[in-house]
Write a protein that holds these residues in place. Structure first.
Motif, PDB file in Angstrom:
ATOM      1  N   ILE A 221     -14.778 -90.949  66.635  1.00 19.30           N
ATOM      2  CA  ILE A 221     -13.482 -91.634  66.647  1.00 19.30           C
ATOM      3  C   ILE A 221     -13.556 -92.987  67.348  1.00 19.30           C
ATOM      4  O   ILE A 221     -13.182 -94.026  66.773  1.00 19.30           O
ATOM      5  CB  ILE A 221     -12.397 -90.747  67.298  1.00 19.30           C
ATOM      6  N   GLU A 222     -14.028 -93.021  68.578  1.00 23.86           N
ATOM      7  CA  GLU A 222     -14.061 -94.281  69.316  1.00 23.86           C
ATOM      8  C   GLU A 222     -15.006 -95.303  68.672  1.00 23.86           C
ATOM      9  O   GLU A 222     -14.644 -96.483  68.552  1.00 23.86           O
ATOM     10  CB  GLU A 222     -14.427 -94.034  70.782  1.00 23.86           C
ATOM     11  N   PRO A 223     -16.216 -94.898  68.248  1.00 20.12           N
ATOM     12  CA  PRO A 223     -17.068 -95.870  67.545  1.00 20.12           C
ATOM     13  C   PRO A 223     -16.420 -96.428  66.274  1.00 20.12           C
ATOM     14  O   PRO A 223     -16.572 -97.619  65.971  1.00 20.12           O
ATOM     15  CB  PRO A 223     -18.331 -95.071  67.229  1.00 20.12           C
ATOM     16  N   MET A 224     -15.680 -95.596  65.546  1.00 20.02           N
ATOM     17  CA  MET A 224     -15.015 -96.095  64.338  1.00 20.02           C
ATOM     18  C   MET A 224     -13.901 -97.064  64.694  1.00 20.02           C
ATOM     19  O   MET A 224     -13.738 -98.119  64.039  1.00 20.02           O
ATOM     20  CB  MET A 224     -14.459 -94.939  63.504  1.00 20.02           C
ATOM     21  N   LEU A 225     -13.123 -96.774  65.713  1.00 16.02           N
ATOM     22  CA  LEU A 225     -12.068 -97.695  66.132  1.00 16.02           C
ATOM     23  C   LEU A 225     -12.664 -99.051  66.523  1.00 16.02           C
ATOM     24  O   LEU A 225     -12.132-100.104  66.163  1.00 16.02           O
ATOM     25  CB  LEU A 225     -11.290 -97.105  67.310  1.00 16.02           C
ATOM     26  N   HIS A 226     -13.791 -99.015  67.228  1.00 19.64           N
ATOM     27  CA  HIS A 226     -14.443-100.252  67.642  1.00 19.64           C
ATOM     28  C   HIS A 226     -14.983-101.007  66.429  1.00 19.64           C
ATOM     29  O   HIS A 226     -14.855-102.237  66.333  1.00 19.64           O
ATOM     30  CB  HIS A 226     -15.576 -99.947  68.621  1.00 19.64           C
ATOM     31  N   ALA A 227     -15.575-100.284  65.494  1.00 21.53           N
ATOM     32  CA  ALA A 227     -16.136-100.919  64.295  1.00 21.53           C
ATOM     33  C   ALA A 227     -15.045-101.562  63.455  1.00 21.53           C
ATOM     34  O   ALA A 227     -15.218-102.671  62.914  1.00 21.53           O
ATOM     35  CB  ALA A 227     -16.905 -99.891  63.470  1.00 21.53           C
ATOM     36  N   LEU A 228     -13.899-100.901  63.314  1.00 23.02           N
ATOM     37  CA  LEU A 228     -12.790-101.475  62.552  1.00 23.02           C
ATOM     38  C   LEU A 228     -12.228-102.709  63.263  1.00 23.02           C
ATOM     39  O   LEU A 228     -11.905-103.711  62.618  1.00 23.02           O
ATOM     40  CB  LEU A 228     -11.688-100.429  62.364  1.00 23.02           C
ATOM     41  N   ALA A 229     -12.150-102.642  64.584  1.00 27.66           N
ATOM     42  CA  ALA A 229     -11.602-103.766  65.344  1.00 27.66           C
ATOM     43  C   ALA A 229     -12.511-104.988  65.309  1.00 27.66           C
ATOM     44  O   ALA A 229     -12.042-106.130  65.399  1.00 27.66           O
ATOM     45  CB  ALA A 229     -11.351-103.347  66.786  1.00 27.66           C
ATOM     46  N   THR A 230     -13.813-104.761  65.154  1.00 32.62           N
ATOM     47  CA  THR A 230     -14.784-105.864  65.172  1.00 32.62           C
ATOM     48  C   THR A 230     -15.323-106.192  63.791  1.00 32.62           C
ATOM     49  O   THR A 230     -16.264-106.982  63.658  1.00 32.62           O
ATOM     50  CB  THR A 230     -15.951-105.518  66.110  1.00 32.62           C
TER      51      THR A 230
ATOM     52  N   ALA B 134     -21.148-102.296  58.431  1.00 28.55           N
ATOM     53  CA  ALA B 134     -22.262-101.350  58.380  1.00 28.55           C
ATOM     54  C   ALA B 134     -21.937-100.088  59.166  1.00 28.55           C
ATOM     55  O   ALA B 134     -22.224 -98.969  58.721  1.00 28.55           O
ATOM     56  CB  ALA B 134     -23.532-102.005  58.909  1.00 28.55           C
ATOM     57  N   THR B 135     -21.325-100.238  60.340  1.00 28.23           N
ATOM     58  CA  THR B 135     -20.974 -99.067  61.144  1.00 28.23           C
ATOM     59  C   THR B 135     -19.798 -98.318  60.544  1.00 28.23           C
ATOM     60  O   THR B 135     -19.785 -97.076  60.521  1.00 28.23           O
ATOM     61  CB  THR B 135     -20.654 -99.492  62.585  1.00 28.23           C
ATOM     62  N   ILE B 136     -18.814 -99.038  60.036  1.00 27.06           N
ATOM     63  CA  ILE B 136     -17.689 -98.377  59.363  1.00 27.06           C
ATOM     64  C   ILE B 136     -18.207 -97.507  58.224  1.00 27.06           C
ATOM     65  O   ILE B 136     -17.824 -96.342  58.075  1.00 27.06           O
ATOM     66  CB  ILE B 136     -16.695 -99.419  58.808  1.00 27.06           C
ATOM     67  N   GLY B 137     -19.089 -98.070  57.395  1.00 26.65           N
ATOM     68  CA  GLY B 137     -19.634 -97.328  56.255  1.00 26.65           C
ATOM     69  C   GLY B 137     -20.475 -96.154  56.686  1.00 26.65           C
ATOM     70  O   GLY B 137     -20.363 -95.049  56.124  1.00 26.65           O
ATOM     71  N   ARG B 138     -21.342 -96.352  57.675  1.00 22.34           N
ATOM     72  CA  ARG B 138     -22.218 -95.266  58.136  1.00 22.34           C
ATOM     73  C   ARG B 138     -21.402 -94.099  58.685  1.00 22.34           C
ATOM     74  O   ARG B 138     -21.664 -92.936  58.350  1.00 22.34           O
ATOM     75  CB  ARG B 138     -23.173 -95.790  59.207  1.00 22.34           C
ATOM     76  N   LEU B 139     -20.406 -94.389  59.498  1.00 14.61           N
ATOM     77  CA  LEU B 139     -19.586 -93.321  60.074  1.00 14.61           C
ATOM     78  C   LEU B 139     -18.745 -92.623  59.007  1.00 14.61           C
ATOM     79  O   LEU B 139     -18.515 -91.413  59.077  1.00 14.61           O
ATOM     80  CB  LEU B 139     -18.679 -93.895  61.167  1.00 14.61           C
ATOM     81  N   THR B 140     -18.291 -93.392  58.008  1.00 10.97           N
ATOM     82  CA  THR B 140     -17.513 -92.804  56.919  1.00 10.97           C
ATOM     83  C   THR B 140     -18.347 -91.801  56.136  1.00 10.97           C
ATOM     84  O   THR B 140     -17.901 -90.671  55.877  1.00 10.97           O
ATOM     85  CB  THR B 140     -16.998 -93.913  55.980  1.00 10.97           C
TER      86      THR B 140
ATOM     87  N   LEU C 256     -11.431 -91.733  56.654  1.00  9.68           N
ATOM     88  CA  LEU C 256     -12.782 -92.230  56.918  1.00  9.68           C
ATOM     89  C   LEU C 256     -13.475 -91.290  57.905  1.00  9.68           C
ATOM     90  O   LEU C 256     -14.636 -90.929  57.721  1.00  9.68           O
ATOM     91  CB  LEU C 256     -12.728 -93.651  57.459  1.00  9.68           C
ATOM     92  N   ILE C 257     -12.759 -90.913  58.947  1.00  9.82           N
ATOM     93  CA  ILE C 257     -13.188 -89.825  59.829  1.00  9.82           C
ATOM     94  C   ILE C 257     -12.297 -88.641  59.487  1.00  9.82           C
ATOM     95  O   ILE C 257     -11.082 -88.722  59.590  1.00  9.82           O
ATOM     96  CB  ILE C 257     -13.050 -90.201  61.316  1.00  9.82           C
ATOM     97  N   LYS C 258     -12.901 -87.539  59.066  1.00  7.59           N
ATOM     98  CA  LYS C 258     -12.183 -86.482  58.369  1.00  7.59           C
ATOM     99  C   LYS C 258     -11.324 -85.593  59.269  1.00  7.59           C
ATOM    100  O   LYS C 258     -11.588 -85.442  60.457  1.00  7.59           O
ATOM    101  CB  LYS C 258     -13.180 -85.588  57.620  1.00  7.59           C
ATOM    102  N   TYR C 259     -10.327 -85.016  58.628  1.00  2.00           N
ATOM    103  CA  TYR C 259      -9.584 -83.882  59.175  1.00  2.00           C
ATOM    104  C   TYR C 259      -9.994 -82.668  58.355  1.00  2.00           C
ATOM    105  O   TYR C 259      -9.854 -82.660  57.132  1.00  2.00           O
ATOM    106  CB  TYR C 259      -8.079 -84.125  59.057  1.00  2.00           C
TER     107      TYR C 259
END
Length: 320
Positions: A210-219, A223-229, A12-15
């Motif tokens: 990274i940190e915003p995605m971890l927070h979005a997944l935890a909560t 919408a944020t998970i998709g936008r960051l992806t 979701l967050i790329k390497y």
């Protein structure tokens, strides 16, 4: 003789890009979803009768060079002198951007280490799999996984994120093409890092996500998970296309699928596109919307749609 199974993962967050090509240390951390639908089964046996390592993939003998790195590391740790026969079956198209190397090297790592008598932790397995393929470090574990970029061999490993989402997340895989890619991921990464003026910005933005995605997944913030992806994916491909000489993994149908995702979202359907190093499109959504997405895409991509969900960790299937 040990057989192991490992599943592919989609970041979701790329390497994308190595700061150390021998240890395979990435420039940024990454976050992925292990997929239940795509996997590799690998059997490893160390045999005193062999005069060299052997690799059989889907019934065909293949060049052993890529797997030799992991096998040699296993031999060193286990004080094993025998060569190995590796027999692997891929339940995922190779070289088409569906992370076949991730499942392949994760399965190899688990099977080879067990066959050699090693008792490794998940972290140790992740570090070892990383030496074969960076994304393989994430396929040791199931669900949603973070690969810490680290600073050296010991600190660069993957593990499950602490707070897994409870959303019924699903991924619709659109198989645009199963053909061999014009450039391998390793070639594409090296060229992007060396020549793309956009690469430093990608690294900065990707790590910052990274940190915003971890927070979005935890909560369960879809919408944020998709936008960051989507953001991570398109920033990666922008950096790739800006390299010298420029190239793209996209095919015309890649853009067709992406535009269909945008149309669905305009209609209120939570659908978010991501692409790895290949033309195939993965659409992140939740289970209640899967049928709507399939119905919209079926006329254009009949017979080329697969639905995947968060998948399991790598596991030993048998030992003899």
């Amino acid at each position: 003789m040990t057989t192991a199974r490992a599943h592919t993962n989609i970041a979701l967050i790329k390497y994308w890009g190595k700061r150390d090509s021998q240890l395979i240390l990435p420039y940024t951390s990454s976050i992925s979803m292990t997929l239940d639908e795509f996997y590799t089964d690998t059997q490893v046996v160390f045999d005193a009768a062999l005069t060299a390592d052997e690799l059989y993939l889907d019934g065909t003998k293949r060049d052993v060079t890529k797997v030799a790195t992991v096998l040699e590391l296993v031999r060193q740790q286990a004080h094993e002198s025998r060569f190995a026969r590796v027999t692997s079956t891929n339940h995922v198209p190779e070289t088409a951007g569906l992370a076949s190397s991730a499942s392949a090297f994760a399965a190899l790592t688990m099977a080879a280490s067990a066959a050699a008598g090693l008792k490794l932790s998940q972290t140790q397995l992740s570090r070892l799999a990383r030496r074969g393929s960076g994304s393989a470090s994430r396929s040791i574990d199931g669900g949603f996984v973070i690969w810490h970029r680290g600073t050296d061999d010991q600190s660069s490993f993957a593990e499950p994120i602490r707070e897994q989402p409870t959303l019924p997340l699903a991924m619709v895989v659109v198989m645009v093409s199963g053909k061999k890619k014009s450039q391998t991921s390793r070639q594409g990464m090296a060229q992007t890092v060396a020549t793309s003026p956009f690469y430093p910005a990608f690294v900065e933005q990707n790590q910052a996500a990274i940190e915003p995605m971890l927070h979005a997944l935890a909560t369960d913030d879809l919408a944020t998970i998709g936008r960051l992806t989507e953001q991570s994916s398109f920033q990666m491909h922008a950096a790739i296309m800006a390299g010298n000489p420029p190239f793209s993994y996209f095919e015309p149908e890649t853009l067709t699928a992406w535009h269909m995702v945008q149309t669905l979202r305009d209609q209120g359907i939570p659908a978010y596109a991501t692409m790895d190093a290949g033309p195939n499109v993965k659409i992140l959504t939740t289970q209640p919307h899967v049928d709507t997405i399939l119905k919209a895409l079926e006329p254009e991509f009949a017979g080329r749609l697969t639905v995947a969900h968060p998948g399991p960790a790598a596991q030993i299937l048998s030992e003899e």
